[in-house]
Design a protein around this motif. Sequence first.
Motif, PDB file in Angstrom:
ATOM      1  N   SER A 185      14.313 -11.319 -15.501  1.00 19.08           N
ATOM      2  CA  SER A 185      13.278 -10.427 -14.990  1.00 19.08           C
ATOM      3  C   SER A 185      12.087 -10.418 -15.930  1.00 19.08           C
ATOM      4  CB  SER A 185      13.812  -9.003 -14.831  1.00 19.08           C
ATOM      5  OG  SER A 185      12.766  -8.093 -14.537  1.00 19.08           O
ATOM      6  N   SER A 186      10.893 -10.506 -15.359  1.00 15.27           N
ATOM      7  CA  SER A 186       9.686 -10.473 -16.182  1.00 15.27           C
ATOM      8  C   SER A 186       9.497  -9.121 -16.852  1.00 15.27           C
ATOM      9  CB  SER A 186       8.462 -10.796 -15.317  1.00 15.27           C
ATOM     10  OG  SER A 186       8.322  -9.845 -14.275  1.00 15.27           O
ATOM     11  N   ARG A 187      10.283  -8.122 -16.463  1.00 15.83           N
ATOM     12  CA  ARG A 187      10.142  -6.789 -17.050  1.00 15.83           C
ATOM     13  C   ARG A 187      10.657  -6.725 -18.483  1.00 15.83           C
ATOM     14  NH1 ARG A 187      13.073  -2.997 -12.818  1.00 15.83           N
ATOM     15  NH2 ARG A 187      14.502  -4.774 -12.887  1.00 15.83           N
ATOM     16  N   VAL A 188      11.303  -7.807 -18.967  1.00 19.82           N
ATOM     17  CA  VAL A 188      11.807  -7.783 -20.334  1.00 19.82           C
ATOM     18  C   VAL A 188      10.983  -8.670 -21.275  1.00 19.82           C
ATOM     19  CG1 VAL A 188      14.138  -7.232 -19.582  1.00 19.82           C
ATOM     20  CG2 VAL A 188      13.507  -9.635 -19.931  1.00 19.82           C
ATOM     21  N   THR A 189       9.927  -9.298 -20.783  1.00 19.99           N
ATOM     22  CA  THR A 189       9.071 -10.067 -21.682  1.00 19.99           C
ATOM     23  C   THR A 189       8.343  -9.119 -22.633  1.00 19.99           C
ATOM     24  OG1 THR A 189       7.185  -9.976 -20.174  1.00 19.99           O
ATOM     25  CG2 THR A 189       8.698 -11.848 -19.935  1.00 19.99           C
ATOM     26  N   PHE A 190       7.803  -9.661 -23.704  1.00 18.06           N
ATOM     27  CA  PHE A 190       7.091  -8.832 -24.666  1.00 18.06           C
ATOM     28  C   PHE A 190       5.932  -8.091 -24.008  1.00 18.06           C
ATOM     29  CE2 PHE A 190       8.271 -11.594 -28.621  1.00 18.06           C
ATOM     30  CZ  PHE A 190       9.584 -11.190 -28.485  1.00 18.06           C
ATOM     31  N   SER A 191       5.211  -8.779 -23.130  1.00 15.51           N
ATOM     32  CA  SER A 191       4.059  -8.163 -22.486  1.00 15.51           C
ATOM     33  C   SER A 191       4.466  -6.946 -21.662  1.00 15.51           C
ATOM     34  CB  SER A 191       3.363  -9.185 -21.581  1.00 15.51           C
ATOM     35  OG  SER A 191       2.290  -8.590 -20.882  1.00 15.51           O
ATOM     36  N   ALA A 192       5.516  -7.086 -20.871  1.00 20.20           N
ATOM     37  CA  ALA A 192       5.956  -5.985 -20.019  1.00 20.20           C
ATOM     38  C   ALA A 192       6.459  -4.811 -20.847  1.00 20.20           C
ATOM     39  CB  ALA A 192       7.057  -6.465 -19.072  1.00 20.20           C
ATOM     40  N   ARG A 193       7.143  -5.102 -21.927  1.00 21.73           N
ATOM     41  CA  ARG A 193       7.688  -4.027 -22.755  1.00 21.73           C
ATOM     42  C   ARG A 193       6.594  -3.338 -23.567  1.00 21.73           C
ATOM     43  NH1 ARG A 193      11.760  -7.797 -25.306  1.00 21.73           N
ATOM     44  NH2 ARG A 193      12.126  -6.140 -26.831  1.00 21.73           N
ATOM     45  N   ILE A 194       5.582  -4.086 -23.966  1.00 26.65           N
ATOM     46  CA  ILE A 194       4.431  -3.460 -24.615  1.00 26.65           C
ATOM     47  C   ILE A 194       3.747  -2.514 -23.644  1.00 26.65           C
ATOM     48  CG2 ILE A 194       2.084  -3.952 -25.427  1.00 26.65           C
ATOM     49  CD1 ILE A 194       3.263  -6.426 -26.860  1.00 26.65           C
ATOM     50  N   ALA A 195       3.561  -2.970 -22.412  1.00 28.31           N
ATOM     51  CA  ALA A 195       2.931  -2.125 -21.399  1.00 28.31           C
ATOM     52  C   ALA A 195       3.766  -0.876 -21.132  1.00 28.31           C
ATOM     53  CB  ALA A 195       2.740  -2.912 -20.104  1.00 28.31           C
ATOM     54  N   ALA A 196       5.086  -1.001 -21.206  1.00 29.30           N
ATOM     55  CA  ALA A 196       5.957   0.143 -20.940  1.00 29.30           C
ATOM     56  C   ALA A 196       5.825   1.227 -21.994  1.00 29.30           C
ATOM     57  CB  ALA A 196       7.411  -0.318 -20.857  1.00 29.30           C
ATOM     58  N   HIS A 197       5.274   0.871 -23.157  1.00 29.17           N
ATOM     59  CA  HIS A 197       5.093   1.843 -24.247  1.00 29.17           C
ATOM     60  C   HIS A 197       3.672   2.402 -24.276  1.00 29.17           C
ATOM     61  CE1 HIS A 197       9.007   1.221 -26.059  1.00 29.17           C
ATOM     62  NE2 HIS A 197       8.819  -0.082 -26.064  1.00 29.17           N
ATOM     63  N   ARG A 198       2.972   2.312 -23.169  1.00 27.76           N
ATOM     64  CA  ARG A 198       1.554   2.699 -23.144  1.00 27.76           C
ATOM     65  C   ARG A 198       1.324   4.154 -23.525  1.00 27.76           C
ATOM     66  NH1 ARG A 198       3.156   1.972 -17.917  1.00 27.76           N
ATOM     67  NH2 ARG A 198       2.246  -0.109 -17.860  1.00 27.76           N
ATOM     68  N   ASP A 199       2.324   5.008 -23.348  1.00 26.28           N
ATOM     69  CA  ASP A 199       2.140   6.421 -23.668  1.00 26.28           C
ATOM     70  C   ASP A 199       2.270   6.714 -25.157  1.00 26.28           C
ATOM     71  OD1 ASP A 199       1.712   7.003 -21.024  1.00 26.28           O
ATOM     72  OD2 ASP A 199       3.745   7.707 -20.634  1.00 26.28           O
ATOM     73  N   LEU A 200       2.698   5.736 -25.937  1.00 27.03           N
ATOM     74  CA  LEU A 200       2.754   5.921 -27.380  1.00 27.03           C
ATOM     75  C   LEU A 200       1.353   5.779 -27.978  1.00 27.03           C
ATOM     76  CD1 LEU A 200       5.963   3.874 -28.305  1.00 27.03           C
ATOM     77  CD2 LEU A 200       5.770   6.306 -27.761  1.00 27.03           C
ATOM     78  N   ASP A 201       1.218   6.219 -29.192  1.00 29.55           N
ATOM     79  CA  ASP A 201      -0.068   6.131 -29.895  1.00 29.55           C
ATOM     80  C   ASP A 201       0.165   5.595 -31.302  1.00 29.55           C
ATOM     81  OD1 ASP A 201      -2.744   6.371 -30.497  1.00 29.55           O
ATOM     82  OD2 ASP A 201      -2.615   8.505 -30.986  1.00 29.55           O
ATOM     83  N   PRO A 202       0.599   4.332 -31.409  1.00 29.97           N
ATOM     84  CA  PRO A 202       0.955   3.790 -32.718  1.00 29.97           C
ATOM     85  C   PRO A 202      -0.257   3.445 -33.565  1.00 29.97           C
ATOM     86  CG  PRO A 202       1.123   2.086 -31.068  1.00 29.97           C
ATOM     87  CD  PRO A 202       0.803   3.364 -30.334  1.00 29.97           C
ATOM     88  N   GLU A 203      -0.059   3.536 -34.866  1.00 27.93           N
ATOM     89  CA  GLU A 203      -1.075   3.076 -35.808  1.00 27.93           C
ATOM     90  C   GLU A 203      -0.859   1.614 -36.171  1.00 27.93           C
ATOM     91  OE1 GLU A 203      -1.615   6.461 -38.900  1.00 27.93           O
ATOM     92  OE2 GLU A 203       0.205   6.895 -37.749  1.00 27.93           O
ATOM     93  N   LEU A 204       0.373   1.150 -36.000  1.00 25.23           N
ATOM     94  CA  LEU A 204       0.743  -0.231 -36.304  1.00 25.23           C
ATOM     95  C   LEU A 204       1.668  -0.743 -35.212  1.00 25.23           C
ATOM     96  CD1 LEU A 204       0.933  -2.683 -38.320  1.00 25.23           C
ATOM     97  CD2 LEU A 204       2.895  -1.506 -39.340  1.00 25.23           C
TER      98      LEU A 204
END
Length: 270
Positions: free
Chosen positions: A127-146
């Motif tokens: 599933s494309s939902r486990v690629t790095f891009s999809a998982r980065i998008a899934a964390h959109r509500d976070l506010d990381p500094e790094l």
Amino acid sequence: MARRTDGGRPDVPRSFPTRRFRNRRTLPMVALGAMAVGTAGLLVMLPAVSNACQVAPDTALVPADRVRDAIAPGSDVLIVGDSYTKGSGSTRSEHGWAQDIVTDLGWDATVDGLGGTGYVNTGTYGSSRVTFSARIAAHRDLDPELVLVQGSQNDWLVGTDQLRTTVESTLREAERQWPDAVIVAIGPSAPQPRAEATGGISSAVAAGAKAAGVTYIDPLERQWFTTMNSPGFAASDGQHLNDVGYQYLADKVADALDDLAAPSDEPQCL
């Protein structure tokens, strides 16, 4: 800002949870015998690296003061990666380099490691939902500094042009999603002899990161794992790292980040 602790992960098996880490202990003890082997390997195989500072060409991509703020204790950090971030090969296969560096540096981190995945590869999930891009998008509500994006050694069936393009688009998306964050890509970090098979992958990821304007830390080019030290750091499968190996990798990544945070008039050794 309130932050989600479930990470907004795609629908994947519960055996691969997104994990939240806070500082829990001081620097852990590292097996001196294994480290001695590693040091010996570096001295024998790489006298120039062990005795002199090599200036990496990508160290100026992010201002040093931004990196210093991003890696400071208490920083909000997101780490996305493969089985190395998950910790496959370690005790109970759940304690990799990411967990070690988070604890050592005192970060408030979300660790998202999923075995077999990469920028393109979906492992056994299909599933494309486990690629790095999809998982980065899934964390959109976070506010990381790094944001640390680790891996790609699973992308061995992908053409180099496709991989480079996908790396670039993935990292650009991370930059758009978190314009104030420091984004760093970390390449394949397998022990020898597997490391030798990741040269093309590492070059493609390096090119994609450069095109995106993202700093790339290249364990293969810097020969963190040599024929001399790999036996002490490799897990029984020869593909992953053991507990000592993951701590060694965490220390190397931490050193590389410290170098990026050094004033520009100082040598930077990644």
